[in-house]
Design an enzyme around this catalytic site. Structure first.
Site, mmCIF file in Angstrom:
data_model
loop_
_atom_site.group_PDB
_atom_site.id
_atom_site.type_symbol
_atom_site.label_atom_id
_atom_site.label_comp_id
_atom_site.label_asym_id
_atom_site.label_seq_id
_atom_site.Cartn_x
_atom_site.Cartn_y
_atom_site.Cartn_z
ATOM 1 N N HIS A 132 5.273 -8.083 -8.982
ATOM 2 C CA HIS A 132 5.560 -7.510 -7.664
ATOM 3 C C HIS A 132 4.850 -8.396 -6.628
ATOM 4 O O HIS A 132 3.836 -9.022 -6.931
ATOM 5 C CB HIS A 132 4.973 -6.090 -7.663
ATOM 6 C CG HIS A 132 5.269 -5.262 -6.464
ATOM 7 N ND1 HIS A 132 4.591 -5.408 -5.271
ATOM 8 C CD2 HIS A 132 6.141 -4.246 -6.270
ATOM 9 C CE1 HIS A 132 5.038 -4.512 -4.399
ATOM 10 N NE2 HIS A 132 5.981 -3.798 -4.974
ATOM 11 N N ASP A 210 -2.068 -5.198 -13.293
ATOM 12 C CA ASP A 210 -1.411 -4.390 -12.263
ATOM 13 C C ASP A 210 -0.835 -3.166 -12.986
ATOM 14 O O ASP A 210 0.165 -3.268 -13.702
ATOM 15 C CB ASP A 210 -0.312 -5.214 -11.595
ATOM 16 C CG ASP A 210 0.538 -4.386 -10.632
ATOM 17 O OD1 ASP A 210 0.410 -3.153 -10.624
ATOM 18 O OD2 ASP A 210 1.344 -5.001 -9.907
ATOM 19 N N GLN A 213 2.852 0.612 -12.362
ATOM 20 C CA GLN A 213 3.995 1.227 -13.047
ATOM 21 C C GLN A 213 3.657 1.722 -14.450
ATOM 22 O O GLN A 213 4.524 2.254 -15.142
ATOM 23 C CB GLN A 213 5.171 0.238 -13.130
ATOM 24 C CG GLN A 213 5.734 -0.178 -11.783
ATOM 25 C CD GLN A 213 6.415 0.957 -11.024
ATOM 26 O OE1 GLN A 213 6.699 2.024 -11.563
ATOM 27 N NE2 GLN A 213 6.672 0.734 -9.753
ATOM 28 N N LYS A 236 2.120 6.975 -6.897
ATOM 29 C CA LYS A 236 3.144 6.825 -7.945
ATOM 30 C C LYS A 236 2.878 7.755 -9.129
ATOM 31 O O LYS A 236 3.652 7.810 -10.072
ATOM 32 C CB LYS A 236 3.198 5.371 -8.429
ATOM 33 C CG LYS A 236 3.710 4.394 -7.353
ATOM 34 C CD LYS A 236 3.901 3.022 -7.928
ATOM 35 C CE LYS A 236 4.015 1.932 -6.889
ATOM 36 N NZ LYS A 236 5.316 1.908 -6.206
ATOM 37 N N CYS A 378 10.644 -5.853 -3.942
ATOM 38 C CA CYS A 378 9.364 -6.550 -3.729
ATOM 39 C C CYS A 378 9.052 -7.486 -4.892
ATOM 40 O O CYS A 378 7.887 -7.628 -5.290
ATOM 41 C CB CYS A 378 8.211 -5.576 -3.514
ATOM 42 S SG CYS A 378 8.323 -4.717 -1.952
HETATM 43 C C1 PLP Z 1 4.454 -3.345 -10.369
HETATM 44 C C2 PLP Z 1 3.989 -2.967 -8.997
HETATM 45 N N1 PLP Z 1 2.856 -3.481 -8.527
HETATM 46 C C3 PLP Z 1 2.376 -3.173 -7.316
HETATM 47 C C4 PLP Z 1 3.040 -2.295 -6.498
HETATM 48 C C5 PLP Z 1 2.496 -1.991 -5.147
HETATM 49 O O1 PLP Z 1 2.127 -0.668 -5.036
HETATM 50 P P1 PLP Z 1 1.627 -0.110 -3.627
HETATM 51 O O2 PLP Z 1 2.743 -0.321 -2.663
HETATM 52 O O3 PLP Z 1 1.333 1.314 -3.902
HETATM 53 O O4 PLP Z 1 0.426 -0.908 -3.263
HETATM 54 C C6 PLP Z 1 4.237 -1.732 -6.934
HETATM 55 C C7 PLP Z 1 4.998 -0.826 -6.063
HETATM 56 O O5 PLP Z 1 6.154 -0.571 -6.245
HETATM 57 C C8 PLP Z 1 4.705 -2.068 -8.217
HETATM 58 O O6 PLP Z 1 5.851 -1.558 -8.683
#
Ligand code: PLP
Length: 423
Positions: A132, A210, A213, A236, A378
């Site tokens: 992401h 990360d 998810q 989430k 993203c």
């Molecule tokens: C794999 C992954 N990493 C990071 C993020 C970023 O999360 P946040 O917008 O809550 O910071 C997301 C958000 O969709 C994500 O799917």
């Protein structure tokens, strides 16, 4: 009994779960809301909404500073939420949990604090092609500041998983850090982060996972994984927006410098100098997101009540069911691991339809009260450069979705075919 009061191994009674989520009994475009966008943000059960409301109604006060009852109560509840999150992800104690706004801020904190001190000109930083933007841009910024080199682990031939040879090859460059997603928000791929961490540690790299998810959808144990950092977002995983966490091993966090200065993060302040507070508070300058911590605490209680293994099993079942049905539709292509590899796949299904733009697909779903997302999610390098498409449509499931919701999505795909007169 609420859906969250029975964590033994059991099938999830989705009709009971749905009752806990007020928004799921509302309508969108005059139709029952079918929410299939939990990878973007989850819905919130009444237990979380009530916990936040109760805080404001009965013990709203700033934490850490008050010598009066409700301030002490707010401090206690806020700290308790860190204990709970620490236990939820297998950290040793709340001292390893730094509250931030979200996964993005958690990764930026690691890059700005640990990265600034440890990455130098010519060093390698390793990420992967399935990240992401949150796990790309902070490392690009660090590489640019420091003159470091940003490398990528490539995907395998069918673009469903990380290529192991590429991983080995990139690790031979002895990167300072490997930052990798636990579960892809586009492909649904679940990476074997324990094995990856072991390999990276063998080459001396620090490892950041990360967990945006993964943490909401499966059991996570950071000590079993062995990672050095783990980033997550409360919104989430049934919690409110504006609260997330960076887990860090105690020794690493202790050696790191805060990136913000101000109240609460200090032990003492003089006219010219100051000393820092203990972990984790030295990273949390200013008034904290108290309602966020309290809401996240209630969210963790809810998830624990159902049981993370049960949640994972349920999502596999619903996802497999949806994939079976979608797999039979001509012109529809799904991305990520196929149906024979459900063990390495989460509840995310990204797909393209020949002859229909993903945004048009999402619009037709919307007309039927079904919320899905379309775009690059993203993850532009993955979607545009690796998958070679501008956008994909994405369905994502959670504990409140059942096979009826999957059927609604399949019917909507049928409608797309009718509208666009596809074969
Ligand atoms: C794999 C992954 N990493 C990071 C993020 C970023 O999360 P946040 O917008 O809550 O910071 C997301 C958000 O969709 C994500 O799917």
């Amino acid at each position: 009994m609420s859906a969250a009061e029975n964590s033994e191994q059991h099938d999830i009674d989705v009709s009971l779960v749905k009752k806990d989520f007020p928004i799921l009994s509302t309508q969108m475009n005059g139709k029952r809301l079918v929410y299939l966008d939990s990878a973007a943000t989850s819905q919130k059960p009444v237990q979380v909404i009530d916990a936040i409301s109760n805080y404001y109604r009965t013990f709203n006060a700033n934490i850490h500073r008050g010598i009066y009852k409700i301030s002490e109560q707010a401090t206690e509840e806020y700290t308790k939420s860190k204990d709970k999150l620490a236990e939820f992800i297998g950290a040793k104690s709340y001292q390893e949990i730094v509250y931030v706004r979200n996964t993005t801020e958690a990764i930026n904190l690691a890059a700005l604090s640990w990265g600034e001190a440890n990455v130098n000109k010519g060093d390698h930083i390793l990420i992967t092609q399935m990240e992401h933007h949150s796990n790309i841009v902070p490392w690009q910024m660090l590489a640019q500041r420091k003159g470091a080199v940003l490398d990528y682990v490539a995907l395998n031939g069918d673009r469903s998983a990380l290529d192991q040879e590429s991983l080995e090859k990139q690790l031979e460059k002895n990167p300072k850090i490997l930052a990798v997603t636990h579960a892809s928000n586009v492909l649904g791929t679940i990476n074997d982060v324990k094995a990856i961490t072991r390999k990276a540690h063998d080459r001396g790299a620090v490892v950041l996972i990360d967990g945006a998810q993964s943490c909401p959808h499966m059991p996570v144990d950071v000590r079993d994984i062995g990672c050095d950092f783990f980033a997550l977002s409360g919104h989430k995983m049934l919690g409110p927006t504006g609260i997330g966490a960076l887990y860090g091993k105690r020794d690493l966090l202790a050696a790191m410098e805060p990136i913000f200065g101000g109240g609460d993060m200090i032990r003492s302040v003089g006219f010219q100098t100051h000393t820092w507070n203990d972990l984790p508070w030295k990273f949390e300058a200013g008034t904290s997101n108290i309602e966020g911590g309290i809401g996240l605490s209630a969210a963790i209680d809810y998830l624990n009540g159902i049981g993370m293994k049960n949640i994972r099993r349920h999502e596999v079942e619903v996802t497999r069911y949806a994939m079976e049905k979608l797999g039979g539709i001509r012109g529809l292509k799904m991305y990520g691991p196929d149906i024979d590899h459900m063990e390495s796949r989460g509840g995310v299904i990204s797909f393209s339809m020949e002859g229909a733009h993903p945004h048009d697909v999402a619009q037709i779903f919307d007309d039927r009260g079904i919320a899905i997302r379309a775009g690059h999610h993203c993850a532009m390098p993955l979607v545009e450069d690796v998958l070679g498409v501008g956008a994909v449509s994405r369905i994502s499931f959670y504990i409140y979705n059942d096979k009826n919701d999957a059927d609604a999505a399949v019917d909507a795909v049928g409608e797309v075919k009718r509208v666009f007169k596809l074969q």
